[in-house]
Scaffold this motif. Structure first.
Motif, PDB file in Angstrom:
ATOM      1  N   TRP A  16      19.357 -56.780 -25.617  1.00  0.00           N
ATOM      2  CA  TRP A  16      19.076 -55.080 -25.511  1.00  0.00           C
ATOM      3  C   TRP A  16      19.985 -54.797 -24.427  1.00  0.00           C
ATOM      4  O   TRP A  16      20.261 -55.498 -23.452  1.00  0.00           O
ATOM      5  N   LEU A  17      20.541 -53.343 -24.418  1.00  0.00           N
ATOM      6  CA  LEU A  17      21.246 -52.687 -23.532  1.00  0.00           C
ATOM      7  C   LEU A  17      20.284 -51.535 -22.597  1.00  0.00           C
ATOM      8  O   LEU A  17      20.557 -50.455 -23.206  1.00  0.00           O
ATOM      9  N   PRO A  18      19.472 -51.950 -21.763  1.00  0.00           N
ATOM     10  CA  PRO A  18      18.713 -50.880 -21.283  1.00  0.00           C
ATOM     11  C   PRO A  18      19.458 -49.894 -20.438  1.00  0.00           C
ATOM     12  O   PRO A  18      20.518 -50.364 -19.986  1.00  0.00           O
ATOM     13  N   LYS A  19      18.878 -48.810 -19.924  1.00  0.00           N
ATOM     14  CA  LYS A  19      19.622 -48.083 -19.275  1.00  0.00           C
ATOM     15  C   LYS A  19      18.735 -47.509 -17.883  1.00  0.00           C
ATOM     16  O   LYS A  19      17.479 -47.745 -17.953  1.00  0.00           O
ATOM     17  N   ASN A  20      19.616 -47.064 -16.826  1.00  0.00           N
ATOM     18  CA  ASN A  20      18.976 -46.426 -15.851  1.00  0.00           C
ATOM     19  C   ASN A  20      19.313 -44.885 -16.014  1.00  0.00           C
ATOM     20  O   ASN A  20      20.226 -44.441 -16.602  1.00  0.00           O
ATOM     21  N   ILE A  21      18.381 -43.981 -15.386  1.00  0.00           N
ATOM     22  CA  ILE A  21      18.737 -42.642 -15.501  1.00  0.00           C
ATOM     23  C   ILE A  21      18.477 -42.182 -14.206  1.00  0.00           C
ATOM     24  O   ILE A  21      17.597 -42.300 -13.440  1.00  0.00           O
ATOM     25  N   VAL A  22      19.225 -40.994 -14.217  1.00  0.00           N
ATOM     26  CA  VAL A  22      19.486 -40.521 -12.594  1.00  0.00           C
ATOM     27  C   VAL A  22      19.005 -38.886 -12.983  1.00  0.00           C
ATOM     28  O   VAL A  22      19.422 -38.195 -13.822  1.00  0.00           O
ATOM     29  N   PHE A  30      11.345 -34.554 -19.625  1.00  0.00           N
ATOM     30  CA  PHE A  30      11.623 -34.635 -18.029  1.00  0.00           C
ATOM     31  C   PHE A  30      11.155 -33.166 -17.730  1.00  0.00           C
ATOM     32  O   PHE A  30      10.685 -32.784 -16.751  1.00  0.00           O
ATOM     33  N   ALA A  31      11.860 -32.182 -18.434  1.00  0.00           N
ATOM     34  CA  ALA A  31      11.613 -30.648 -18.067  1.00  0.00           C
ATOM     35  C   ALA A  31      10.298 -30.386 -18.055  1.00  0.00           C
ATOM     36  O   ALA A  31       9.985 -29.454 -17.208  1.00  0.00           O
ATOM     37  N   ASN A  32       9.347 -30.761 -18.845  1.00  0.00           N
ATOM     38  CA  ASN A  32       7.894 -30.635 -18.673  1.00  0.00           C
ATOM     39  C   ASN A  32       7.276 -31.077 -17.567  1.00  0.00           C
ATOM     40  O   ASN A  32       6.249 -30.507 -17.260  1.00  0.00           O
ATOM     41  N   GLN A  33       7.840 -31.725 -16.970  1.00  0.00           N
ATOM     42  CA  GLN A  33       7.443 -32.261 -15.455  1.00  0.00           C
ATOM     43  C   GLN A  33       8.292 -31.749 -14.272  1.00  0.00           C
ATOM     44  O   GLN A  33       8.031 -32.459 -13.064  1.00  0.00           O
ATOM     45  N   GLY A  34       9.039 -30.728 -14.645  1.00  0.00           N
ATOM     46  CA  GLY A  34       9.808 -30.099 -13.509  1.00  0.00           C
ATOM     47  C   GLY A  34      11.085 -30.960 -13.222  1.00  0.00           C
ATOM     48  O   GLY A  34      11.546 -30.837 -11.801  1.00  0.00           O
ATOM     49  N   LEU A  35      11.622 -31.628 -13.960  1.00  0.00           N
ATOM     50  CA  LEU A  35      12.505 -32.731 -13.677  1.00  0.00           C
ATOM     51  C   LEU A  35      14.028 -32.238 -14.533  1.00  0.00           C
ATOM     52  O   LEU A  35      13.669 -31.943 -15.746  1.00  0.00           O
ATOM     53  N   MET A  36      14.873 -32.769 -14.202  1.00  0.00           N
ATOM     54  CA  MET A  36      16.196 -32.470 -14.940  1.00  0.00           C
ATOM     55  C   MET A  36      17.097 -33.930 -14.840  1.00  0.00           C
ATOM     56  O   MET A  36      17.606 -33.917 -13.769  1.00  0.00           O
ATOM     57  N   PRO A  37      17.382 -34.550 -16.235  1.00  0.00           N
ATOM     58  CA  PRO A  37      18.006 -35.415 -16.016  1.00  0.00           C
ATOM     59  C   PRO A  37      19.444 -35.159 -15.819  1.00  0.00           C
ATOM     60  O   PRO A  37      20.029 -34.159 -16.430  1.00  0.00           O
ATOM     61  N   LEU A  38      20.316 -35.964 -15.095  1.00  0.00           N
ATOM     62  CA  LEU A  38      21.767 -35.697 -14.912  1.00  0.00           C
ATOM     63  C   LEU A  38      22.670 -36.693 -15.846  1.00  0.00           C
ATOM     64  O   LEU A  38      23.654 -36.069 -16.402  1.00  0.00           O
ATOM     65  N   TYR A  39      22.166 -37.880 -15.781  1.00  0.00           N
ATOM     66  CA  TYR A  39      23.163 -38.805 -16.535  1.00  0.00           C
ATOM     67  C   TYR A  39      22.657 -40.035 -16.677  1.00  0.00           C
ATOM     68  O   TYR A  39      21.351 -40.394 -16.000  1.00  0.00           O
ATOM     69  N   GLU A  84      29.304 -31.202 -13.110  1.00  0.00           N
ATOM     70  CA  GLU A  84      30.711 -31.690 -13.170  1.00  0.00           C
ATOM     71  C   GLU A  84      30.812 -33.031 -12.749  1.00  0.00           C
ATOM     72  O   GLU A  84      31.219 -34.105 -13.421  1.00  0.00           O
ATOM     73  N   ALA A  85      30.230 -33.410 -11.596  1.00  0.00           N
ATOM     74  CA  ALA A  85      30.310 -34.721 -10.881  1.00  0.00           C
ATOM     75  C   ALA A  85      29.304 -35.793 -11.652  1.00  0.00           C
ATOM     76  O   ALA A  85      29.694 -36.909 -11.752  1.00  0.00           O
ATOM     77  N   ALA A  86      28.195 -35.208 -12.204  1.00  0.00           N
ATOM     78  CA  ALA A  86      27.358 -35.731 -12.856  1.00  0.00           C
ATOM     79  C   ALA A  86      27.920 -36.564 -14.150  1.00  0.00           C
ATOM     80  O   ALA A  86      27.534 -37.643 -14.569  1.00  0.00           O
ATOM     81  N   ALA A  87      28.692 -35.553 -14.858  1.00  0.00           N
ATOM     82  CA  ALA A  87      29.434 -36.160 -15.958  1.00  0.00           C
ATOM     83  C   ALA A  87      30.492 -37.087 -15.972  1.00  0.00           C
ATOM     84  O   ALA A  87      30.776 -38.254 -16.629  1.00  0.00           O
ATOM     85  N   ARG A  88      31.031 -36.853 -14.730  1.00  0.00           N
ATOM     86  CA  ARG A  88      32.078 -38.126 -14.509  1.00  0.00           C
ATOM     87  C   ARG A  88      31.344 -39.264 -14.144  1.00  0.00           C
ATOM     88  O   ARG A  88      32.012 -40.447 -14.552  1.00  0.00           O
ATOM     89  N   ALA A  89      30.277 -39.172 -13.340  1.00  0.00           N
ATOM     90  CA  ALA A  89      29.489 -40.400 -13.251  1.00  0.00           C
ATOM     91  C   ALA A  89      28.923 -41.222 -14.196  1.00  0.00           C
ATOM     92  O   ALA A  89      28.780 -42.470 -14.298  1.00  0.00           O
ATOM     93  N   GLU A  90      28.639 -40.277 -15.226  1.00  0.00           N
ATOM     94  CA  GLU A  90      28.348 -41.042 -16.433  1.00  0.00           C
ATOM     95  C   GLU A  90      29.365 -41.644 -17.167  1.00  0.00           C
ATOM     96  O   GLU A  90      29.293 -43.172 -17.681  1.00  0.00           O
ATOM     97  N   TRP A 126      21.612 -43.295 -26.700  1.00  0.00           N
ATOM     98  CA  TRP A 126      21.424 -42.433 -25.703  1.00  0.00           C
ATOM     99  C   TRP A 126      21.619 -40.958 -26.165  1.00  0.00           C
ATOM    100  O   TRP A 126      20.844 -39.771 -25.802  1.00  0.00           O
ATOM    101  N   GLN A 127      22.720 -40.541 -26.928  1.00  0.00           N
ATOM    102  CA  GLN A 127      22.890 -39.296 -27.202  1.00  0.00           C
ATOM    103  C   GLN A 127      21.883 -38.924 -28.286  1.00  0.00           C
ATOM    104  O   GLN A 127      21.428 -37.514 -28.124  1.00  0.00           O
ATOM    105  N   ALA A 128      21.276 -39.937 -28.915  1.00  0.00           N
ATOM    106  CA  ALA A 128      20.340 -39.225 -30.099  1.00  0.00           C
ATOM    107  C   ALA A 128      18.924 -38.886 -29.392  1.00  0.00           C
ATOM    108  O   ALA A 128      18.171 -38.355 -29.749  1.00  0.00           O
ATOM    109  N   THR A 129      18.717 -39.880 -28.317  1.00  0.00           N
ATOM    110  CA  THR A 129      17.372 -39.761 -27.564  1.00  0.00           C
ATOM    111  C   THR A 129      17.472 -38.661 -26.572  1.00  0.00           C
ATOM    112  O   THR A 129      16.287 -38.257 -26.063  1.00  0.00           O
ATOM    113  N   LYS A 130      18.524 -38.317 -26.218  1.00  0.00           N
ATOM    114  CA  LYS A 130      18.754 -37.572 -24.912  1.00  0.00           C
ATOM    115  C   LYS A 130      17.979 -36.186 -24.872  1.00  0.00           C
ATOM    116  O   LYS A 130      17.363 -35.771 -23.818  1.00  0.00           O
ATOM    117  N   PRO A 131      18.168 -35.356 -26.010  1.00  0.00           N
ATOM    118  CA  PRO A 131      17.098 -34.034 -26.145  1.00  0.00           C
ATOM    119  C   PRO A 131      15.539 -34.166 -25.824  1.00  0.00           C
ATOM    120  O   PRO A 131      15.186 -33.304 -25.114  1.00  0.00           O
TER     121      PRO A 131
END
Length: 327
Positions: free
Chosen positions: A227-233, A129-138, A253-259, A118-123
């Motif tokens: 595999w261990l798939p993920k949900n994204i908020v 997401f940003a190209n579509q006007g969206l912002m991942p939180l966690y 800050e709340a998003a970081a705690r949620a992750e 996740w950390q490797a692919t996150k950027p």
């Protein structure tokens, strides 16, 4: 005196209305039911946001696909119909192969590896997401995926013609390679799919099996650690930009705690769910050598097909992750 009191009451009321008008109220959709640890985490996140922002931001969570269907959540946030959503990340694989990298067998076989992936692919994912006007939180991983059947999966030939619930395109390809017949079914529709004969088996986690009382329609769970798939908020960038700086900080800050909390909840839920499956009569086992070999062969095909579809950036990200992990 009464006039003075009346004026004071009116002023206080006006101030209250003004303060309420300044607060933001968001709508969030998730396809998962209230029994899912992901939904529990999302609801706790919403509570944390309200507390961290002093009530300046309220998030109303609509679970179980009650407001927006899973396949429409991302586009609804893009259009501004709702401000926030949660989806199964790999359902977005038709947009870019990077979204399905966490459903490639052998890439991440543990929580530690899944988080590193996740950390490797996150950027890259954040940029897409940003190209579509969206912002991942966690993002939070599900427990490792296994195979539910109403028989002992002791021979790879049992996959032939087996109608398997597959929640995303990569899992569908995997089932195809095994000789089965993939069927796309939302989590909330799993019991009906089994009872009506639309599916005979499913690939999913211990958590989903427990939440959906899988013992009502299957007897065996092969804990294959596929595999261990993920949900994204994620949220609307436009909605985020309308918040003041202090509210933005409270949200993040709340998003970081949620992750952080969500990954631990996944670990805990996996163990509790495996125990629940067995307590309710499901036989839990690992694949025998023949089945493991078939799963490996299908996984190798899946990985080769992904490499053909993936662009240079996606392949580079995966290569760097594998080098860091010593693979």
């Amino acid at each position: 005196m009464n006039k003075l009191l009346s004026r004071s009451v009116l002023l206080a009321t006006a101030c209250g209305i003004s303060a309420a008008a300044g607060a933001a109220e968001w709508t969030m959709a998730t396809p998962y039911g209230d029994a899912s640890f992901h939904t529990k985490n999302v609801k706790q996140f919403a509570e944390d946001v309200a507390e961290a922002t002093g009530g300046e931001l309220t998030i109303n969570v609509h679970s179980g696909g009650s407001l927006v269907a899973h396949g429409e959540i991302k586009s609804s946030v893009r259009r501004g119909t709702i401000e926030a959503g949660e989806v199964f990340l790999s359902t977005l694989s038709n947009e870019d192969p990077i979204f399905e990298v966490d459903t490639l067998p052998g890439v991440a076989g543990s929580y530690e590896e899944a988080f590193a992936l996740w950390q490797a692919t996150k950027p890259v994912i954040t940029e897409l997401f940003a190209n579509q006007g969206l912002m991942p939180l966690y993002a939070v991983a599900w427990p490792a995926q296994g195979i539910y059947t109403d028989f002992e999966l002791d021979d790879p030939e049992r996959f032939e013609g087996l109608r398997v619930r597959a929640p995303n395109i990569n899992t569908q390809r995997f089932v195809d390679y095994l000789g089965g017949s993939p069927t796309e079914t939302e989590e909330s529709d799993i019991p009906t799919a089994f009872s009506t004969g639309r599916v005979d088996a499913m690939i999913t986690s211990s958590s989903t099996g427990n939440a959906m009382t899988a013992w009502d329609y299957v007897s065996h769970y092969t804990d294959a650690n596929l595999w261990l798939p993920k949900n994204i908020v994620f949220i609307s960038q436009r909605a985020f930009d309308r918040l003041d700086e202090a509210t933005q900080e409270g949200l993040l800050e709340a998003a970081a705690r949620a992750e952080e909390r969500g990954w631990q909840m996944s670990r805990d839920d996996n163990q509790a769910s495996l125990e629940a499956l067995q307590e309710n009569g499901i036989t839990v086992s690992t694949p025998n050598d023949d089945v493991a070999a078939a799963l490996q062969a299908a996984g190798d095909q899946l990985f080769s097909a992904w490499q053909e579809r993936a662009d240079e950036q996606a392949q580079q990200v995966l290569e760097e992750y594998q080098q860091q992990r010593g693979n």
